[in-house]
Design an enzyme around this catalytic site. Structure first.
Site, PDB file in Angstrom:
ATOM      1  N   ASP A 165     -37.706  78.580 -49.098  1.00 48.96           N
ATOM      2  CA  ASP A 165     -37.901  80.035 -49.066  1.00 48.96           C
ATOM      3  C   ASP A 165     -38.163  80.445 -47.627  1.00 48.96           C
ATOM      4  OD1 ASP A 165     -40.899  81.278 -48.602  1.00 48.96           O
ATOM      5  OD2 ASP A 165     -40.940  79.156 -49.145  1.00 48.96           O
TER       6      ASP A 165
ATOM      7  N   ASP B  35     -46.509  81.852 -54.326  1.00 49.17           N
ATOM      8  CA  ASP B  35     -47.386  81.013 -53.516  1.00 49.17           C
ATOM      9  C   ASP B  35     -48.829  81.280 -53.939  1.00 49.17           C
ATOM     10  OD1 ASP B  35     -48.034  83.456 -52.418  1.00 49.17           O
ATOM     11  OD2 ASP B  35     -47.006  83.113 -50.529  1.00 49.17           O
TER      12      ASP B  35
END
Length: 376
Positions: A268, A93
Site C-alpha cells: 500500500d 492499519d
C-alpha cells in the site's frame, strides 16, 4: 480470509486471498496493491472509479477515522464499508504509525500511547485493546495489530526494546481481537529495524502467537534501499509460506517490483494518489511531470501503452492546461491514471509469475524506465 498460494517463480509468489462478506465471496489476486483511503475515500475518486482501475482491496486509516468521524458515526452506518460504499475487502492499519509520527505530542508507556489530538488538542489514549475495538467497529476484513513503528535510525538497544514491546502488544492485540469474537483476519507486524537478529526474534514471537498474515513494518522510514532489500530477503523466507506477506507503506513502482522479487504479496502507498495531485505521473517508460512547459502543446496521450480513461480520452496538453488552471478535474484524471498504472503493473507481475518469466519481466521493466536492475 483464506489465502491460497498458486505458484512461485524464484521468491516471487502468485496467490489469491478469498473473503466472505455479506454481499458474497470476493477474491484479491496477489501480488496486490491497495490504494489508500485515509479518511474513508481515495482522494477525489468514487468507489466505482477506484474499482475500474482494477483495485480489489483498499486500505483505511484507523487513527484518522477514530478521531473523525469517530466510532459512533461508524456504528450508525453499519461499518466503514457502508459508510464509504465500498463493499469489497478493506484492510485497516492499527493507528500506530500515525501516533508515533506525532513526535513530542505523544508519550509511550507499556499500556499504550498518550497523545494530543491534532484536531482539537485534547489528550487521548490508544492501546492495543482500543485499536482492536476501533477496527472491529470499522468492520475491517484485515485488522493490523497495534505496534511501535521503530524510527530510523535506531540503536540496537532501542530497536530491541521497541521490538520486544511490540511483541507484547501483539499478544494483547490477539487476545482482545479474540475476546471481541472477530471472525475476520488479524495480521502480525515484524519489527526490528535493520537488525537481522532482532527481525528473527520478532518473527519467532509472532509465529508463536499465531496470525492470519504477516506484515513487514519499520521499513521505508528513511533507511537506504539496500537495507530495505536486505531485510526483505532475510525476513520473507522465514515467514509461513501459507500466509500472505505485506510490506507496509511501499511504495514506488520499483519498490513493488523489488518487494515481489523477495517474496512480498501485498503493498500500500499514498504515492500514486498524492503524486497525481502534484502532476507527477507514472508511465511505462518512467515519469511525466505534467507541469513542465514542454507539455503545453503536446497532443499525444500520456502513455500509449495505457488503456485507462485518461489516456484513452485526453492529451498531455489538456492535462497540462487543467493543472495550470487549478481545475479539480486535472487531479482526478491524474489520479485515475496513476491508480490504473499501479494496478496494471501488478497484473503484469502476476502474469509474469504465472508464465515463469518474472526475472525477464524485471529486466524489461528496468530497461523501459532507464535504470539498472538492483542486485539481490
Amino acid at each position: 480470509m483464506k489465502f491460497t498460494l498458486h505458484k512461485t517463480n524464484g521468491m516471487a509468489r502468485r496467490g489469491t486471498m478469498t473473503f466472505n462478506r455479506p454481499q458474497g465471496e470476493f477474491t484479491v489476486e496477489t501480488p496486490a496493491f491497495m490504494p489508500v483511503g485515509t479518511y474513508g475515500t481515495v482522494k477525489g475518486m468514487t468507489p466505482e472509479e477506484v474499482r475500474v482501475t482494477g483495485a480489489e482491496i483498499l486500505l483505511g486509516n484507523t487513527f484518522h477515522l477514530w478521531l473523525r468521524p469517530g466510532q459512533e458515526i461508524m456504528r450508525q452506518h453499519g461499518d466503514l464499508h457502508d459508510f464509504m460504499q465500498w463493499h469489497r475487502p478493506i484492510l485497516t492499519d492499527s493507528g500506530g504509525f500515525q501516533v508515533f509520527s506525532l513526535g513530542k505530542l505523544r508519550k509511550i508507556t507499556e499500556e499504550g500511547v498518550k497523545f494530543q489530538n491534532p484536531i482539537n488538542g485534547e489528550r487521548i489514549f490508544l492501546s492495543p485493546e482500543k485499536s482492536m475495538e476501533i477496527q472491529y467497529d470499522l468492520g475491517s476484513d484485515i485488522v493490523m495489530i497495534f505496534d511501535e513503528c521503530t524510527p530510523y535510525p535506531a540503536t540496537f538497544d532501542y530497536a530491541k526494546k521497541s521490538m520486544e514491546m511490540s511483541l507484547r502488544w501483539a499478544k494483547r492485540s490477539r487476545e482482545r481481537f479474540d475476546e471481541l469474537g472477530n471472525k475476520n483476519a488479524l495480521f502480525g507486524i515484524v519489527q526490528g529495524s535493520t537488525f537481522e537478529d532482532l527481525r528473527k526474534l520478532s518473527i519467532e514471537g509472532l509465529i508463536n502467537i499465531g496470525f492470519d498474515g504477516y506484515a513487514v513494518g519499520g521499513l521505508a522510514v528513511g533507511e537506504p534501499k539496500e537495507d530495505m532489500h536486505r531485510i526483505l530477503a532475510y525476513v520473507c523466507p522465514q515467514l509461513p509460506a501459507d500466509k500472505p506477506r505485506y510490506l507496509m507503506g511501499v511504495g514506488k513502482p520499483e519498490d513493488l517490483v523489488e518487494g515481489v522479487r523477495r517474496g512480498i504479496d501485498m503493498f500500500d502507498c499514498v504515492m500514486p494518489t498524492r503524486n497525481a495531485r502534484n502532476g507527477h505521473l507514472f508511465v511505462s517508460n518512467g515519469i511525466v511531470k505534467i507541469r513542465n512547459a514542454k507539455y503545453r502543446n503536446d497532443t499525444t496521450s500520456l502513455d500509449p501503452e495505457c488503456d485507462c480513461y485518461t489516456c484513452k480520452h485526453y492529451t498531455k496538453a489538456y492535462l497540462y492546461h487543467l493543472d495550470k488552471c487549478g481545475e479539480i478535474l486535472g487531479a482526478r484524471l491524474n489520479t485515475i491514471h496513476n491508480l490504473h498504472y499501479y494496478q496494471r503493473l501488478m497484473a503484469q507481475i502476476r502474469q509474469a509469475i504465472e508464465e515463469d518469466r518474472f526475472e525477464d519481466f524485471v529486466v524489461e521493466f528496468y530497461k523501459k524506465i532507464g535504470k539498472s536492475v538492483p542486485t539481490r
